[in-house]
Scaffold this motif. Structure first.
Motif, PDB file in Angstrom:
ATOM      1  N   ASN A 266      13.966 -13.525  -0.535  1.00 52.54           N
ATOM      2  CA  ASN A 266      15.481 -13.330  -0.512  1.00 52.54           C
ATOM      3  C   ASN A 266      15.789 -11.938  -0.285  1.00 52.54           C
ATOM      4  N   GLU A 267      14.950 -11.129  -1.202  1.00 51.26           N
ATOM      5  CA  GLU A 267      15.021  -9.735  -0.945  1.00 51.26           C
ATOM      6  C   GLU A 267      15.081  -9.098   0.496  1.00 51.26           C
ATOM      7  N   VAL A 268      13.564  -9.796   1.289  1.00 52.68           N
ATOM      8  CA  VAL A 268      13.452  -9.319   2.478  1.00 52.68           C
ATOM      9  C   VAL A 268      14.385  -9.764   3.379  1.00 52.68           C
ATOM     10  N   ASP A 269      15.039 -11.041   3.380  1.00 57.50           N
ATOM     11  CA  ASP A 269      16.343 -11.537   3.825  1.00 57.50           C
ATOM     12  C   ASP A 269      16.119 -11.143   5.419  1.00 57.50           C
ATOM     13  N   LYS A 270      15.215 -11.707   5.933  1.00 58.70           N
ATOM     14  CA  LYS A 270      15.052 -11.851   7.331  1.00 58.70           C
ATOM     15  C   LYS A 270      15.116 -13.253   7.869  1.00 58.70           C
ATOM     16  N   PRO A 271      15.764 -13.617   9.019  1.00 60.82           N
ATOM     17  CA  PRO A 271      15.743 -15.045   9.399  1.00 60.82           C
ATOM     18  C   PRO A 271      14.379 -15.549   9.828  1.00 60.82           C
ATOM     19  N   ASN A 272      13.382 -14.905   9.955  1.00 62.09           N
ATOM     20  CA  ASN A 272      11.983 -15.241  10.411  1.00 62.09           C
ATOM     21  C   ASN A 272      11.130 -15.382   9.322  1.00 62.09           C
ATOM     22  N   VAL A 273      11.504 -15.259   7.804  1.00 63.86           N
ATOM     23  CA  VAL A 273      10.606 -15.002   6.776  1.00 63.86           C
ATOM     24  C   VAL A 273      11.043 -16.200   5.728  1.00 63.86           C
ATOM     25  N   GLY A 274       9.939 -17.118   5.711  1.00 64.52           N
ATOM     26  CA  GLY A 274      10.119 -18.229   4.718  1.00 64.52           C
ATOM     27  C   GLY A 274       9.011 -18.410   3.904  1.00 64.52           C
ATOM     28  N   LEU A 275       8.810 -19.436   3.252  1.00 65.40           N
ATOM     29  CA  LEU A 275       7.985 -19.746   2.252  1.00 65.40           C
ATOM     30  C   LEU A 275       6.929 -20.842   2.770  1.00 65.40           C
TER      31      LEU A 275
ATOM     32  N   ARG B  75      -2.476   1.269   4.038  1.00 64.83           N
ATOM     33  CA  ARG B  75      -1.431   0.943   4.779  1.00 64.83           C
ATOM     34  C   ARG B  75      -1.617   1.128   6.279  1.00 64.83           C
ATOM     35  N   LYS B  76      -2.332   2.138   6.524  1.00 65.58           N
ATOM     36  CA  LYS B  76      -2.711   2.295   8.000  1.00 65.58           C
ATOM     37  C   LYS B  76      -3.308   0.865   8.471  1.00 65.58           C
ATOM     38  N   ASP B  77      -4.569   0.596   7.683  1.00 68.88           N
ATOM     39  CA  ASP B  77      -5.184  -0.718   8.013  1.00 68.88           C
ATOM     40  C   ASP B  77      -4.381  -1.849   8.161  1.00 68.88           C
ATOM     41  N   ALA B  78      -3.415  -2.135   7.125  1.00 67.51           N
ATOM     42  CA  ALA B  78      -2.706  -2.983   7.006  1.00 67.51           C
ATOM     43  C   ALA B  78      -1.983  -3.343   8.176  1.00 67.51           C
ATOM     44  N   PHE B  79      -1.077  -2.245   8.818  1.00 64.88           N
ATOM     45  CA  PHE B  79      -0.456  -2.378   9.878  1.00 64.88           C
ATOM     46  C   PHE B  79      -1.405  -2.405  11.382  1.00 64.88           C
ATOM     47  N   GLU B  80      -2.469  -1.958  11.324  1.00 65.14           N
ATOM     48  CA  GLU B  80      -3.293  -2.238  12.455  1.00 65.14           C
ATOM     49  C   GLU B  80      -3.840  -3.751  12.606  1.00 65.14           C
ATOM     50  N   ARG B  81      -3.882  -4.144  11.328  1.00 69.98           N
ATOM     51  CA  ARG B  81      -4.432  -5.558  11.403  1.00 69.98           C
ATOM     52  C   ARG B  81      -3.314  -6.640  11.817  1.00 69.98           C
ATOM     53  N   ALA B  82      -2.142  -6.105  11.454  1.00 70.07           N
ATOM     54  CA  ALA B  82      -0.704  -6.911  11.851  1.00 70.07           C
ATOM     55  C   ALA B  82      -0.594  -6.982  13.357  1.00 70.07           C
TER      56      ALA B  82
ATOM     57  N   TRP C  67       0.842  -1.217  -0.032  1.00 76.21           N
ATOM     58  CA  TRP C  67       0.214   0.033   0.053  1.00 76.21           C
ATOM     59  C   TRP C  67       1.046   1.325   0.046  1.00 76.21           C
ATOM     60  N   PRO C  68       0.405   2.342  -0.686  1.00 69.01           N
ATOM     61  CA  PRO C  68       1.232   3.577  -0.690  1.00 69.01           C
ATOM     62  C   PRO C  68       1.350   4.214   0.733  1.00 69.01           C
ATOM     63  N   GLU C  69       2.668   4.817   0.913  1.00 60.79           N
ATOM     64  CA  GLU C  69       2.943   5.374   2.076  1.00 60.79           C
ATOM     65  C   GLU C  69       1.758   6.444   2.370  1.00 60.79           C
TER      66      GLU C  69
ATOM     67  N   LYS D 263       4.638  -0.710  -5.611  1.00 64.12           N
ATOM     68  CA  LYS D 263       5.300  -2.267  -5.613  1.00 64.12           C
ATOM     69  C   LYS D 263       6.666  -2.041  -4.949  1.00 64.12           C
ATOM     70  N   ALA D 264       7.262  -0.771  -5.061  1.00 62.47           N
ATOM     71  CA  ALA D 264       8.502  -0.353  -4.253  1.00 62.47           C
ATOM     72  C   ALA D 264       8.279  -0.564  -2.649  1.00 62.47           C
ATOM     73  N   ARG D 265       7.041  -0.703  -2.075  1.00 60.40           N
ATOM     74  CA  ARG D 265       6.729  -0.922  -0.918  1.00 60.40           C
ATOM     75  C   ARG D 265       6.490  -2.230  -0.435  1.00 60.40           C
TER      76      ARG D 265
END
Length: 351
Positions: free
Chosen positions: A187-196, A108-115, A101-103, A144-146
């Motif tokens: 792979n781009e996210v490159d976080k140890p707690n992110v997988g498929l 975007r606000k809803d997405a992170f509130e839900r998260a 979602w665009p900044e 898409k850059a987000r």
């Protein structure tokens, strides 16, 4: 290289709570939990719609999807009901339309509130994994850059609690419908707690099959070329994906639809593969036509030996729903698992 059959027999099995019984009229959650436990599964994927439905009966009123205090009360009760039946809660799902979602946008606000709310539900239910489906929000509404930064931010929120993010390619996604798409993003996210979160339906249903054609297959390419292209993709999956970055494999087949679906999105904006997914996904070896064994074998060739989780939406070959004996159906899923791992290892199943 042949797969070691003994190692495949150690694979833990789960069942998605939302996917036992009629997709359009699911039976009570406790009946489904009983059947899943009785059939020998060791965990469930807990679906958000099941929390809402169970909450209505448990609390005596409809639960607002954003009333996280009540949702946590309900999730804690579901955890207790699972514990009575010796079931773990392997994952909370499906977290949708999150990334891109665009900044500054309401989306975007809803997405992170839900998260943040869903993380509270994870704490209450005792699970450590959140499934995020690759968004199907129209691309014209997204930045898409987000996508990668959003997933990184979500991963950091989850990491504070020791939680993981399982990213799944939904084959009707607007930006990441294939396994390669989500693998590149992970792979781009490159976080140890992110997988498929991989899925036999999402992979074969996107790269090989098509519910909008009379053949049920992708057209515009010779069948031989389609087969070669698909099996090259599976070879790439088996050879290039790290097994430790796969958190689970969801299992289902697909019926060939009785008549081709419209290529247009429906009134709710759902694309044809999304509609197909809702009602036409049986157990493997039960009337479907997808190359489920080929997909599962490719995933196993990565070295993955984690969760196989059954997520079927079996509305029958006509997609109109059918009544089933829940225990018998869950037992059939366990038998399908035994046959699946046997065929992956090149053995003839006795099931």
């Amino acid at each position: 290289m042949a797969l070691d059959y003994e190692s495949l027999q150690t694979i833990p099995i789960s069942y998605a709570s939302c996917s036992l019984g009629s997709p359009s009229n699911p039976p009570p959650l406790l009946d489904r939990l009983h059947a899943i436990s009785a059939a020998g599964f060791s965990a469930i994927e807990l679906s958000f719609p099941d929390i809402l439905a169970f909450g209505s009966s448990h609390l005596g009123h409809d639960v607002d999807p954003k009333n996280y205090d009540e949702l946590c009360t309900v999730a804690a009760e579901i955890k207790r009901e699972c514990q009575k039946r010796k079931l773990g809660i392997m994952m909370l799902q499906p977290f949708a339309n999150f990334e891109g979602w665009p900044e500054g946008s309401d989306g975007r606000k809803d997405a992170f509130e839900r998260a943040k709310g869903w993380i509270r539900i994870m704490q209450a239910s005792g699970t450590d994994m959140l499934q995020v489906g690759s968004t199907d929000t129209p691309l014209e509404n997204l930045d898409k850059a987000r996508i990668v930064p959003d997933l990184q931010e979500l991963a950091d929120l989850l990491k504070e609690h020791g939680f993981r993010l399982a990213y799944e390619n939904w084959c009707w996604s607007s930006h990441a419908p294939d396994w390669k798409d989500v693998w590149n993003i992970v792979n781009e996210v490159d976080k140890p707690n992110v997988g498929l979160c991989l899925d036999t339906f999402q992979t074969a249903g996107g790269e090989w099959a098509d519910p909008t054609t009379s053949s049920g297959l992708l057209e515009g390419v010779l069948k031989e070329d389609l087969e070669n292209r698909f099996h090259q993709s599976l070879d790439d999956l088996g050879n290039k994906v790290s097994g430790d970055k796969i958190y689970l494999l969801q299992i289902s087949d697909a019926y060939k639809v009785p008549s081709p679906l419209s290529t247009q999105a429906d009134d709710a904006g759902l694309r044809p593969r999304g509609r197909w997914s809702h009602d036409f996904r049986p157990l493997p070896f039960n009337g479907g036509y997808l190359p489920v064994v080929d997909v599962a074998r490719a995933v196993l060739k990565t070295g993955f030996r984690g969760w196989f989780s059954y997520e079927v939406f079996d509305g029958g070959p006509e997609g109109k729903g059918k009544n089933v004996d829940l225990v018998a159906y869950a037992q059939a899923a366990n038998k399908a698992q035994q046959r699946l791992i046997a065929e992956c290892a090149g053995k003839k199943s006795e099931v």
